[in-house]
Design an enzyme around this catalytic site. Structure first.
Site, PDB file in Angstrom:
ATOM      1  N   PRO A   2       0.823  -1.175   0.000  1.00 37.39           N
ATOM      2  CG  PRO A   2      -0.524  -1.486   1.805  1.00 37.39           C
ATOM      3  CD  PRO A   2       0.769  -1.887   1.246  1.00 37.39           C
ATOM      4  CD  GLU A   3       3.674   2.419  -4.063  1.00 43.65           C
ATOM      5  OE1 GLU A   3       3.898   3.542  -4.524  1.00 43.65           O
ATOM      6  OE2 GLU A   3       4.012   1.370  -4.636  1.00 43.65           O
ATOM      7  NE  ARG A 117       6.406 -10.085   2.565  1.00 38.24           N
ATOM      8  CZ  ARG A 117       7.182  -9.493   1.682  1.00 38.24           C
ATOM      9  NH1 ARG A 117       6.668  -8.873   0.651  1.00 38.24           N
ATOM     10  NH2 ARG A 117       8.484  -9.505   1.828  1.00 38.24           N
ATOM     11  NE  ARG A 156      19.194  14.603  -0.439  1.00 36.62           N
ATOM     12  CZ  ARG A 156      18.582  14.082   0.602  1.00 36.62           C
ATOM     13  NH1 ARG A 156      17.537  14.678   1.114  1.00 36.62           N
ATOM     14  NH2 ARG A 156      19.005  12.963   1.130  1.00 36.62           N
TER      15      ARG A 156
END
Length: 304
Positions: A2-3, A117, A156
């Site tokens: 799930p995002e 899981r 970055r």
DNA sequence: CACGAGACCTGTTCGC
DNA sequence: TGCGAACAGGTCTCGT
């Protein structure tokens, strides 16, 4: 799984209910059952059980990939990790196969956390911000402007895909939506963010938001044997489409590993140019076509 | 700071 | 058909 879009969808269902199930808002938690205690991040099992009972659900919301359930005097946070799901089921029905925790909501309903899981976690706390503190900005909020995105990228040098997956950088993007966003933006996942042109940064910002919104509109993705009701999986551009044709250019989608995560790209639409070549290509294109860009044209062709 | 490996877990699918 | 390997939507910790 799930995002952000899947978590958002689950929150909406809990908040508004469906044809078959009621909203959880306003319901009182009359009992709590921990079938796999490892699911509980904090507090202890005893404390959790005694504190949760009698709490009324005031509000359900989302922050990043966390479900936030505000109760009378505490907040419950739930992270679904890879395989978690949250749903309301009648008490007359048998519990789902992978139910790890469930809550009685009066006589008729249960709120179930299932998770094959066992990676998912639940917190019960007075201070949810302590848990949510490190999260980066919400990509769909109005505060998340292209300038905010650009400033967070500034200075970055990491590869762009692992950075998109970094929840302290942006909250909510996972493996599917990272791959989909990078394809929509025409950016190779291993591109160093130091090499992204201002135009690519803007394009990626737009692509991330666009893909997440599309995911929400389609109520998330249901993949493998885990069916969640959404159908975004039928509209993937690259994710899990290895060997299939790119919907934009027809080239075969390739799978590679980036930052230990399976990654899907169109080698034509997302070339990994050597550092020097990237600039050269961009500047030569600029001389030819000062304002339009290849990516914009692609985007237009890609609108669903 | 950036990156990789390993851990946490179980279920499904793939390749031989 | 059977069996081990590979793979899966996430995140944390440790070592280089």
């Amino acid at each position: 799984m799930p995002e952000l879009p899947e978590v958002e969808t689950i929150c909406t269902v809990l908040r508004r209910g469906t044809q078959e199930t009621p909203s959880v808002v306003g319901k009182c938690i009359t009992g709590a059952h921990l079938l796999w205690t490892g699911t509980l991040a904090e507090p202890s099992v005893r404390t959790f059980r005694s504190r949760i009972r009698g709490q009324r659900i005031r509000e359900v919301s989302r922050r990043g990939k966390y479900i936030r359930i505000d109760l009378t005097s505490r907040t419950m946070l739930i992270h679904l990790r890879m395989s978690g799901n949250m749903m309301v089921v009648p008490r007359t029905e048998s519990l789902p196969r992978f139910c790890r925790v469930y809550f009685d909501l009066g006589k008729r309903w249960r709120l179930v956390f299932s998770d094959s899981r066992k990676f998912g976690r639940v917190w019960l706390t007075r201070d949810p911000d302590r848990v949510l503190n490190g999260l980066g900005p919400e990509p769909l909020s109005s505060a998340f402007t292209t300038r905010v995105f650009a400033s967070r990228l500034f200075g970055r040098s990491r590869q762009i895909k692992p950075l998109l997956l970094d929840q302290t950088f942006i909250a909510g993007v996972g493996n599917i939506y990272a791959d989909e966003s990078l394809h929509l933006a025409g950016i190779h996942p291993q591109t160093s963010c130091a090499l992204l042109s201002p135009e690519q940064v803007r394009l990626l910002w737009r692509s991330v938001r666009r893909v997440l919104r599309e995911g929400i509109r389609r109520q998330g993705a249901s993949i493998d044997w885990i069916y969640r009701g959404g159908d975004f999986q039928n509209h993937f551009r690259v994710y899990q489409r290895t060997g299939d044709r790119c919907r934009r250019c027809g080239a075969a989608i390739e799978r590679l590993v980036v930052g230990q995560r399976g990654t899907h790209i169109c080698p034509q639409c997302q070339p990994l140019l050597p550092p020097g070549a990237a600039r050269a290509t961009l500047s030569s294109r600029k001389t030819r076509r000062p304002r339009g860009s290849r990516q914009i044209v692609c985007l237009r062709g890609d609108v669903i």
